[in-house]
Design an enzyme around this catalytic site. Sequence first.
Site, PDB file in Angstrom:
ATOM      1  N   HIS A 129       0.841  -1.203   0.000  1.00 48.14           N
ATOM      2  CA  HIS A 129       0.000   0.000   0.000  1.00 48.14           C
ATOM      3  C   HIS A 129       0.880   1.259   0.000  1.00 48.14           C
ATOM      4  CE1 HIS A 129      -3.685   2.320   1.202  1.00 48.14           C
ATOM      5  NE2 HIS A 129      -2.789   3.116   1.758  1.00 48.14           N
ATOM      6  N   GLU A 130       1.807   1.308   0.930  1.00 49.14           N
ATOM      7  CA  GLU A 130       2.669   2.495   1.024  1.00 49.14           C
ATOM      8  C   GLU A 130       3.577   2.598  -0.207  1.00 49.14           C
ATOM      9  OE1 GLU A 130       1.758   4.631   3.127  1.00 49.14           O
ATOM     10  OE2 GLU A 130       0.515   3.282   4.345  1.00 49.14           O
ATOM     11  N   HIS A 182       1.715   4.593  -2.676  1.00 45.28           N
ATOM     12  CA  HIS A 182       1.800   6.029  -2.383  1.00 45.28           C
ATOM     13  C   HIS A 182       3.169   6.572  -2.796  1.00 45.28           C
ATOM     14  CE1 HIS A 182      -1.937   6.780  -0.271  1.00 45.28           C
ATOM     15  NE2 HIS A 182      -1.720   5.895   0.671  1.00 45.28           N
ATOM     16  N   GLU A 212      -4.742   7.904  -2.668  1.00 44.99           N
ATOM     17  CA  GLU A 212      -5.222   6.614  -2.177  1.00 44.99           C
ATOM     18  C   GLU A 212      -5.526   5.662  -3.338  1.00 44.99           C
ATOM     19  OE1 GLU A 212      -4.889   6.009   0.900  1.00 44.99           O
ATOM     20  OE2 GLU A 212      -6.067   4.205   1.282  1.00 44.99           O
TER      21      GLU A 212
HETATM   22 MG    MG Z   1      -3.180   5.294   2.313  1.00 51.43          MG
END
Ligand code: MG
Length: 501
Positions: free
Chosen positions: A267-268, A271, A297
């Site tokens: 997830h990161e 980003h 996101e």
């Molecule tokens: Mg996030």
Amino acid sequence: MSLFENPIIKKINEKYSVIWALNHALAVMGWDSETYMPKRGVEERAKARATLSVLRRKLILDPELVSLVERAKKEENLNDYEKGVVRVLDREISINRKLPEKLVYELSKTSQEAISVWVEAKRTDDFKKFEPYLERLVSLSREVAEKLGYEKHPYNALLDLYEEGLTVDDMDFVFNNMIPRLKKMLDKILSENLFPSKHPLEDIKYEREALEKVDKEILDLLEYPWDRARIDVSEHPFTIGIAVNDVRITTRFEGIDFKRNIYAVIHEFGHATYELQIDPRLEGTPIGEAVSSGIHESQSRFWENIIGRSKEFVALVKPIFDKHLGFTKSYSEEEIFKYVNTVRPSLIRVDADEVTYNFHIYLRYEIEKKLIAEELSVKEVPEVWNDMMDKLLGVRPKSYREGVLQDIHWSMGSFGYFPTYTLGNVVSAQVKDVLEKKFKTSLGTLVSERRFNDIKEALKELIHKWGSTYSPKKLLERALGETYNPEHFLNYIEEKYIKKV
Ligand code: MG
């Protein structure tokens, strides 16, 4: 070649470089606070950061900068980048001008107190303790909405703070189309046992050192650029873009149920990839930053869920798990795929899977919208919360801790932030469909062929490189041909959880 030709814009960018340096310093301070700062440094750090934030506001409202922006607004023939500079600064100036210093101070002071009260209230499961603070924060947020001004609904003013241009109409459209169909799919998945709601691997403990090696190999597989980025440990995983060549992610090790760590890392990574792929020529200017929380996101969710939780990706990482964790060896690829895709109606948002996650956001959205419009009182929130949970997911909190007190957001006064999580899910599936059209093949195939750099390059061209050149909606229209459309997400869920089983 410089992207900026107009002399007024060039002057603006020159002046902005001081604000950029301040942002840079604030980012490093923020990262340090969450990672390596000694515990007792917290008070002085808070003071220093608050002081620099006040300075930042002064620099944004500096009369010389303001008049340059006013002049630039009248310029004709600005290119898209130059128009972006004007749009971004005009917006920041306007927000800072409309919000009186006293209100900003009051909000930040109240939320700082509220955060520690919330921690205590959650620990002792005592909503009454938090209630007066929540009252105060809701009323201050209403005041913010009034000062900012809005059309149709006061909540629009708050939504816009996190996602430029987002309105209640947009979110109502998304949820009205999403929730009924998603509910039907969830019921089918559960009643026909299409995916497990629990998996034995969730109870297995791991060694931190072993999982660190897994994380590193996964990031290597995704070609994480170690000379421009790093990974550290913090209480809550996050990403911070300090500069285009200095992007940092964090993760945490809970010691059990290793998928929680792995998917936080991926997830990161999503980003971080956004931050790393902004056009370096925008660095130091007002448009050198990611455009919004929702678009950000969408990038993390794309990598975490659409790539990371696919069968093809599981096939690639299974040997990595087996090499370092060992205990995965007795499970098949198919079993690991099921393990990372359990579907379980739960009380806690951060534990929710792809299918149930948006119900949690819908509930918070409805409550926030009504609170800000004074259609609901703070006192009524816990009961409304529990009833909605029951109706949407068939589970009912037995404590405030598992209900209304679970998230930090409201104690921070962040009303209007939650919807960006759903936008992330919605847009991630739109991105998937656009990429598959572009590559004329499924993402699964690209993953199997380890074409992660091709995927990154495509994301860069579509979204990342632009920074804040275009507003979120304009960017989506250009990149995806439409704004927020939940259809793609619903089709993705149906395909993966129902049709392909
Ligand atoms: Mg996030």
